[in-house]
Design a protein around this motif. Structure first.
Motif, mmCIF file in Angstrom:
data_model
loop_
_atom_site.group_PDB
_atom_site.id
_atom_site.type_symbol
_atom_site.label_atom_id
_atom_site.label_comp_id
_atom_site.label_asym_id
_atom_site.label_seq_id
_atom_site.Cartn_x
_atom_site.Cartn_y
_atom_site.Cartn_z
ATOM 1 N N PRO A 589 0.830 -1.212 0.000
ATOM 2 C CA PRO A 589 0.000 0.000 0.000
ATOM 3 C C PRO A 589 0.864 1.261 0.000
ATOM 4 N N LEU A 590 0.371 2.306 -0.662
ATOM 5 C CA LEU A 590 1.078 3.587 -0.684
ATOM 6 C C LEU A 590 0.206 4.636 0.007
ATOM 7 N N SER A 591 0.856 5.491 0.794
ATOM 8 C CA SER A 591 0.121 6.592 1.419
ATOM 9 C C SER A 591 -0.054 7.693 0.372
ATOM 10 N N PRO A 592 -0.959 8.672 0.622
ATOM 11 C CA PRO A 592 -1.115 9.770 -0.347
ATOM 12 C C PRO A 592 0.223 10.465 -0.606
ATOM 13 N N ASP A 593 1.025 10.611 0.440
ATOM 14 C CA ASP A 593 2.315 11.272 0.297
ATOM 15 C C ASP A 593 3.257 10.465 -0.621
ATOM 16 N N GLU A 594 3.236 9.158 -0.451
ATOM 17 C CA GLU A 594 4.090 8.307 -1.301
ATOM 18 C C GLU A 594 3.632 8.352 -2.763
ATOM 19 N N VAL A 595 2.326 8.449 -2.954
ATOM 20 C CA VAL A 595 1.818 8.543 -4.326
ATOM 21 C C VAL A 595 2.368 9.809 -4.986
ATOM 22 N N LEU A 596 2.396 10.907 -4.218
ATOM 23 C CA LEU A 596 2.928 12.165 -4.772
ATOM 24 C C LEU A 596 4.414 12.052 -5.083
ATOM 25 N N LYS A 597 5.148 11.399 -4.182
ATOM 26 C CA LYS A 597 6.593 11.235 -4.415
ATOM 27 C C LYS A 597 6.831 10.401 -5.668
ATOM 28 N N LYS A 598 6.032 9.356 -5.799
ATOM 29 C CA LYS A 598 6.170 8.498 -6.983
ATOM 30 C C LYS A 598 5.904 9.325 -8.242
ATOM 31 N N ARG A 599 4.875 10.162 -8.172
ATOM 32 C CA ARG A 599 4.545 11.000 -9.332
ATOM 33 C C ARG A 599 5.749 11.882 -9.698
ATOM 34 N N LYS A 600 6.357 12.485 -8.666
ATOM 35 C CA LYS A 600 7.495 13.370 -8.940
ATOM 36 C C LYS A 600 8.657 12.590 -9.544
ATOM 37 N N ALA A 601 8.868 11.384 -9.039
ATOM 38 C CA ALA A 601 9.969 10.569 -9.588
ATOM 39 C C ALA A 601 9.719 10.300 -11.078
ATOM 40 N N ILE A 602 8.458 10.035 -11.435
ATOM 41 C CA ILE A 602 8.142 9.781 -12.860
ATOM 42 C C ILE A 602 8.366 11.052 -13.679
ATOM 43 N N PHE A 603 8.069 12.221 -13.065
ATOM 44 C CA PHE A 603 8.242 13.495 -13.784
ATOM 45 C C PHE A 603 9.675 13.716 -14.270
ATOM 46 N N GLN A 635 -8.695 0.140 -4.708
ATOM 47 C CA GLN A 635 -10.161 0.155 -4.702
ATOM 48 C C GLN A 635 -10.709 -1.271 -4.758
ATOM 49 N N LYS A 636 -10.072 -2.111 -5.580
ATOM 50 C CA LYS A 636 -10.541 -3.500 -5.695
ATOM 51 C C LYS A 636 -10.384 -4.221 -4.363
ATOM 52 N N TYR A 637 -9.247 -4.036 -3.715
ATOM 53 C CA TYR A 637 -9.046 -4.662 -2.396
ATOM 54 C C TYR A 637 -10.133 -4.177 -1.427
ATOM 55 N N HIS A 638 -10.389 -2.879 -1.486
ATOM 56 C CA HIS A 638 -11.385 -2.313 -0.568
ATOM 57 C C HIS A 638 -12.752 -2.942 -0.817
ATOM 58 N N GLU A 639 -13.117 -3.061 -2.082
ATOM 59 C CA GLU A 639 -14.437 -3.627 -2.398
ATOM 60 C C GLU A 639 -14.554 -5.093 -1.982
ATOM 61 N N LEU A 640 -13.413 -5.770 -1.893
ATOM 62 C CA LEU A 640 -13.452 -7.173 -1.435
ATOM 63 C C LEU A 640 -13.564 -7.240 0.084
ATOM 64 N N GLY A 641 -13.479 -6.085 0.728
ATOM 65 C CA GLY A 641 -13.688 -6.043 2.181
ATOM 66 C C GLY A 641 -12.447 -5.703 2.984
ATOM 67 N N PHE A 642 -11.398 -5.219 2.336
ATOM 68 C CA PHE A 642 -10.167 -4.885 3.073
ATOM 69 C C PHE A 642 -10.099 -3.383 3.335
ATOM 70 N N ALA A 643 -9.110 -2.991 4.160
ATOM 71 C CA ALA A 643 -8.970 -1.583 4.518
ATOM 72 C C ALA A 643 -8.818 -0.737 3.259
ATOM 73 N N GLU A 644 -9.194 0.540 3.389
ATOM 74 C CA GLU A 644 -9.151 1.415 2.215
ATOM 75 C C GLU A 644 -7.803 2.131 2.159
ATOM 76 N N TYR A 645 -7.014 1.818 1.143
ATOM 77 C CA TYR A 645 -5.713 2.481 0.971
ATOM 78 C C TYR A 645 -5.790 3.473 -0.187
ATOM 79 N N GLU A 646 -4.855 4.407 -0.195
ATOM 80 C CA GLU A 646 -4.807 5.383 -1.288
ATOM 81 C C GLU A 646 -4.445 4.687 -2.617
ATOM 82 N N ALA A 647 -3.455 3.810 -2.552
ATOM 83 C CA ALA A 647 -2.999 3.121 -3.769
ATOM 84 C C ALA A 647 -2.241 1.863 -3.351
ATOM 85 N N ILE A 648 -2.133 0.913 -4.281
ATOM 86 C CA ILE A 648 -1.396 -0.326 -3.986
ATOM 87 C C ILE A 648 -0.556 -0.710 -5.206
#
Ligand code: F6R
Length: 656
Positions: A589-603, A635-648
């Protein structure tokens, strides 16, 4: 379904019948294929399947020779038949197969198109087959892309007449386009159509775009044999490899006969076999949801697949599935085997829960019985293999960051230079920078000449070594930007520049000993506890697949080394696709902050932004694709009944 069973999957050791137990398979044969209207066979690998197809063609040629007759072959181009031609050439060179009695008719050609153009089907056929066998030049027929507009109509009639005069096609080899085209018979083609000129579908042109360095250079028209011409062939073998074809394969084999999917007309042909690899077959009902076609042999994999599917189909979390849900969806057999849905639900829930970890390198001092990774050694040597210089951050940027932050000794290796994906405009920009800074760029030849050459470069001209070096350097610079941003010292970054890639064109050389030796050396030096690699198995001729094949070869070669016994291989998927939930063995799982860092790395990979050369059919920027994909997995993990993460980010383990 047609009754011809020339390709009985049970006869071939590498063929993959769905049921392992042959007698059971035979018993269930009718039910298993009851949705299917074209005879088909599924092979584990497209390479092996291609050999079987080549053997059928070779046998036909020899049978005709024995009868002192000509053998009339209808031939296709594209990526699908390449290995078939390779095997035919081998049979000619090593086993004396002669093509002296062969008359060939190719399906199609772009229009207008010069024969010498490397993108022409004329060039393709000579490069892959005709230049290496003893077919008589006068027996080769390929629609001529240079015929004038005024003569085109008559030319097409004559092509058709020539096929008839040769006695009609004994055998027609086909690939299938994602529009459902065969030849270039695009949607809307009539079932009685004959050889003619047509307008190419946008999807077909976008699939060809990378070979032509951009969709704008792909011809808009083509000459093609018609559906009627193809259907008159006495025998038809149509091939499809890879995940990208799975949707159209299902529609062709299971759907209605419709001009929207011209290949579906083959349902009416009584001697057609569809030869598939596992990825191209994955949407067929008997593969995707075998419990819907008849009694199912349940194993761990089918159970996971079925329960995830059930939960997604009835839109309920796993723990809320009821006996009725199972019974209503063809899974009563599973319930009968397992007792109750209560136990089944809990088992499946726990299994998926155990894939989730914030510790991709293992969690120190924690019980690792139910974790995807071992907890020892605490600090692992990790090797991240990235086919192009950006797949690492696009596909696993968040996990990359975690591995560094959790103190593992991370090393990243870019397998290819990625130089052909840098546009000329981008190269000019950098060449001018180099010129201004140093007045002369060392190792890049005469910089003024390079800039002048780039500015007047024609489409489809191969870059000089100097320009390729410059483009490779641009990608290196961008990669360093990203890895430094993630906190990785430069000493832990390698650029392998594998030789198979360095052709200057989209078409790469097959890999050889040199490629294997380079990767092998690196792995021996690092002695990694973990290797992350792009697991794009579905892309039969792409760079990712070749990089993976090289890794598999190295793993095989090194498997007896002591350090390899403690090395785990995790596969991530490239920019285009994600693992299915039931396949995932480690979900980070990635936190919102990690998602942003990943985005910057791709930039940092600026040359790969804004309508790049090899965008594929998805016009979104890589960072958008990566982010949406990781969010969808969460989102798919969440819909199967798991905790809601920002991204995986998701990985599957490869056992060697
Ligand atoms: C090629 C042809 C086309 C291709 C089809 C699949 O002569 O007629 O129908 O067979 O576009 O192309 P690949 O094999 O490249 O996926």
């Amino acid at each position: 379904m047609n009754s011809d069973t020339k390709y009985d999957a049970t006869l071939h050791k590498n063929a993959v019948p769905y049921y392992k137990d042959i007698s059971y398979r035979e018993a269930g044969k009718f039910e298993e294929t009851r949705f299917e209207k074209i005879h088909n066979v599924i092979f584990k690998s497209s390479d092996y399947a291609s050999i079987i197809v080549a053997q059928e063609i070779a046998k036909l040629i020899k049978d005709k020779q024995a009868e002192q007759k000509c053998c009339v072959l209808g031939l296709a181009t594209g990526s699908s038949p390449i290995k078939v031609y390779e095997e035919l050439v081998r049979l000619h060179k090593e086993e004396g197969l002669s093509f002296s009695n062969v008359i060939s008719f190719n399906l199609d050609e772009y229009y207008p198109m010069d024969r010498g153009n490397v993108q022409s089907y004329h060039y393709f056929m000579h490069e892959h087959l005709f230049d290496h066998i003893d077919i008589l030049p006068e027996n080769i027929h390929i629609p001529d892309g240079t015929v004038s507009q005024e003569d085109l109509h008559q030319y097409c009639i004559d092509y058709e007449l020539k096929i008839n005069a040769a006695g009609g096609l004994d055998f027609q080899l086909l690939g299938i386009g994602r529009t459902g085209h065969i030849g270039f018979n695009e949607p809307g083609s009539h079932y009685n159509s004959v050889t003619r000129s047509i307008t190419l579908d946008h999807l077909t042109r976008s699939d060809a775009a990378s070979a032509f360095f951009g969709i704008a250079n792909v011809p808009k028209r083509a000459i093609t044999m018609g559906i009627g011409t193809i259907k008159k062939a006495k025998r038809i073998v149509i091939m499809a490899w890879g995940h990208k074809k799975a949707g159209v394969v299902k529609e062709t084999i299971e759907g209605l006969i419709t001009s929207d999917i011209p290949a579906s007309y083959l349902q009416e042909h009584n001697n057609t076999t569809f030869v598939l690899d596992q990825e191209a077959a994955e949407e067929l009902t008997r593969i995707k949801t075998p419990w819907l076609v008849g009694p199912c042999r349940w194993n761990k994999k089918t159970k996971s697949k079925a329960i995830v599917w059930l939960s997604q189909t009835v839109q309920k979390p796993i723990l809320k599935l009821t006996d009725k849900d199972y019974n209503d969806h063809g899974m009563s057999g599973l319930l009968a085997e397992e007792g109750s849905c209560y136990d089944l639900n809990i088992k499946m829930f726990n299994k998926l829960q155990h894939t989730i970890t914030g510790w991709p390198g293992g969690k120190p001092n924690a019980d690792d019985t139910n974790r995807p990774e071992r907890n020892t050694p605490h600090k692992k040597r990790v090797l991240i293999l990235s086919p192009h210089p950006d797949d690492d951050v696009i596909s696993m940027g968040g996990t990359f960051l975690r591995l560094i932050e959790q103190d593992h000794k991370v090393h990243v290796a870019y397998q290819t230079s990625g130089n052909i994906a840098v546009s000329d405009e981008e190269a000019i920009k950098y060449a001018e920078v180099v010129k201004n800074v140093f007045s002369e760029g060392e190792g890049y030849g005469n910089i003024d000449k390079m800039i002048a050459d780039l500015k007047k470069k024609q489409e489809n001209v191969i870059d000089s070594i100097e320009v390729r070096n410059l483009k490779g350097l641009i990608r290196r610079g961008e990669s360093f930007g990203a890895t430094r941003f993630l906190g990785l010292p430069d000493a832990y970054v390698s650029f392998l520049d594998l030789p198979f890639y360095e052709t200057g064109t989209v078409k790469k050389k097959p890999f050889n000993k040199k490629d294997v030796a380079i990767l092998s050396k690196l792995i021996k030096e690092i002695k990694p506890h973990q290797i992350y690699a792009a697991g794009d198995l579905a892309d039969p001729h792409g760079t990712h697949k070749v990089c993976l094949d090289i890794l598999f070869k190295v793993l095989e070669d090194l498997k007896e080394e002591e350090f390899m016994k403690d090395c785990w291989v995790w596969l991530y998927r490239g920019a285009w696709q994600e693992w299915d939930i039931h396949d995932i063995e480690m979900a980070v799982p990635l936190s919102p902050d990690e998602v942003l860092k990943k985005r910057k790395a791709i930039f940092f990979h600026q040359s790969q932004k804004d309508g790049v050369l090899f965008q594929g059919d998805d016009s979104r920027e890589f960072w958008v694709r990566a982010e949406e994909r990781n969010q969808q997995t969460a989102q798919k993990y969440h819909e199967l009944g798991f905790a809601e993460y920002e991204a995986i980010e998701a990985f599957k383990r490869y056992h060697f």
